[in-house]
Scaffold this motif. Structure first.
Motif, PDB file in Angstrom:
ATOM      1  N   SER A 147      -7.370  78.227 -74.126  1.00 57.07           N
ATOM      2  CA  SER A 147      -7.323  76.766 -74.276  1.00 57.07           C
ATOM      3  C   SER A 147      -7.607  76.344 -75.711  1.00 57.07           C
ATOM      4  CB  SER A 147      -8.330  76.113 -73.339  1.00 57.07           C
ATOM      5  OG  SER A 147      -7.993  76.351 -72.010  1.00 57.07           O
ATOM      6  N   VAL A 148      -8.561  76.998 -76.350  1.00 56.60           N
ATOM      7  CA  VAL A 148      -8.846  76.700 -77.755  1.00 56.60           C
ATOM      8  C   VAL A 148      -7.640  77.065 -78.618  1.00 56.60           C
ATOM      9  CG1 VAL A 148     -10.289  77.381 -79.719  1.00 56.60           C
ATOM     10  CG2 VAL A 148     -11.347  76.878 -77.519  1.00 56.60           C
ATOM     11  N   GLN A 155      -4.529  77.110 -77.611  1.00 57.89           N
ATOM     12  CA  GLN A 155      -3.486  76.116 -77.339  1.00 57.89           C
ATOM     13  C   GLN A 155      -3.784  74.808 -78.057  1.00 57.89           C
ATOM     14  OE1 GLN A 155      -3.470  76.114 -73.027  1.00 57.89           O
ATOM     15  NE2 GLN A 155      -1.418  76.994 -73.026  1.00 57.89           N
ATOM     16  N   ALA A 156      -5.047  74.421 -78.091  1.00 55.84           N
ATOM     17  CA  ALA A 156      -5.399  73.172 -78.769  1.00 55.84           C
ATOM     18  C   ALA A 156      -5.203  73.297 -80.276  1.00 55.84           C
ATOM     19  CB  ALA A 156      -6.848  72.805 -78.465  1.00 55.84           C
ATOM     20  N   GLN A 196      -1.353  73.505 -80.769  1.00 52.68           N
ATOM     21  CA  GLN A 196      -0.663  72.416 -80.076  1.00 52.68           C
ATOM     22  C   GLN A 196       0.490  72.923 -79.215  1.00 52.68           C
ATOM     23  OE1 GLN A 196       0.351  69.415 -82.936  1.00 52.68           O
ATOM     24  NE2 GLN A 196      -1.778  68.793 -83.193  1.00 52.68           N
ATOM     25  N   ASN A 244       1.579  73.358 -75.613  1.00 47.38           N
ATOM     26  CA  ASN A 244       1.199  72.804 -74.314  1.00 47.38           C
ATOM     27  C   ASN A 244       1.972  73.479 -73.180  1.00 47.38           C
ATOM     28  OD1 ASN A 244      -0.624  70.994 -75.398  1.00 47.38           O
ATOM     29  ND2 ASN A 244       0.985  69.491 -75.818  1.00 47.38           N
TER      30      ASN A 244
END
Length: 89
Positions: free
Chosen positions: A36-37, A39-40, A43, A45
């Protein structure tokens, strides 16, 4: 059979289940957080990107902890069957 004995058995069984599930799910949660980190930060998604690493880690953890899980469950069951005469009488 005393109600306190039944509650103790439920408590021991519930604690065993919580420990086993936590041992299997904690690495999966850590990998999910790392993905998740990532992906964040990038960016990206994509929903399926976090699924495969978590699945692989969960399968590997189950393979590694399988003997330990089986030992814990067998110890609990054996202890339960051995103590049945004392619980009933």
């Amino acid at each position: 059979m005393d109600p306190q004995v039944v509650l103790d058995l439920y408590g021991q069984g519930f604690y065993l289940i919580v420990v086993i599930v936590a041992a299997v799910m904690a690495p999966s949660l850590v990998v999910g957080l790392i993905v998740s980190v990532f992906q964040a930060a990038t960016q990206i998604n994509e929903q399926t990107l976090s699924f495969l690493p978590r699945l692989i880690v969960t399968i590997l953890v189950i393979m590694q902890l399988g003997p330990w899980i089986l030992t814990k469950l067998m110890d609990f069951t054996t202890n339960l069957f051995i103590n049945i005469p004392m619980m009933i009488g």
